[in-house]
Design a protein around this motif. Structure first.
Motif: not given
Length: 75
Positions: A1-26
């Motif tokens: 459960m905690l891993e799912d939350k951390n993964e979701m936060i990482a995906l939402l904040t763009g931690v796991e992706s580059s800034k370029k792809s994050y801003y493109t998706e945004l």
């Protein structure tokens, strides 16, 4: 459960992706939301424009005009 939350936060904040792809998706998300808002505004205008004393033909003509605009936004 905690891993799912951390993964979701990482995906939402763009931690796991580059800034370029994050801003493109945004940007895509913002564009989509603007389009949806425009569609809702048009549907709202259609509903407001219907008056009790209007003929069915007037109502349908008004709706067709607005639906053409709405259809063009969907494409």
């Amino acid at each position: 459960m905690l891993e799912d939350k951390n993964e979701m936060i990482a995906l939402l904040t763009g931690v796991e992706s580059s800034k370029k792809s994050y801003y493109t998706e945004l940007k895509k998300t913002v564009d989509m939301l603007q389009k949806k808002n425009m569609q809702l505004e048009i549907m709202n205008e259609v509903m407001k424009s219907i008056k009790i004393d209007m003929t069915l033909e007037e109502i349908l003509n008004n709706m067709v005009d607005k639906l053409k605009i709405l259809y063009n936004l969907i494409d």
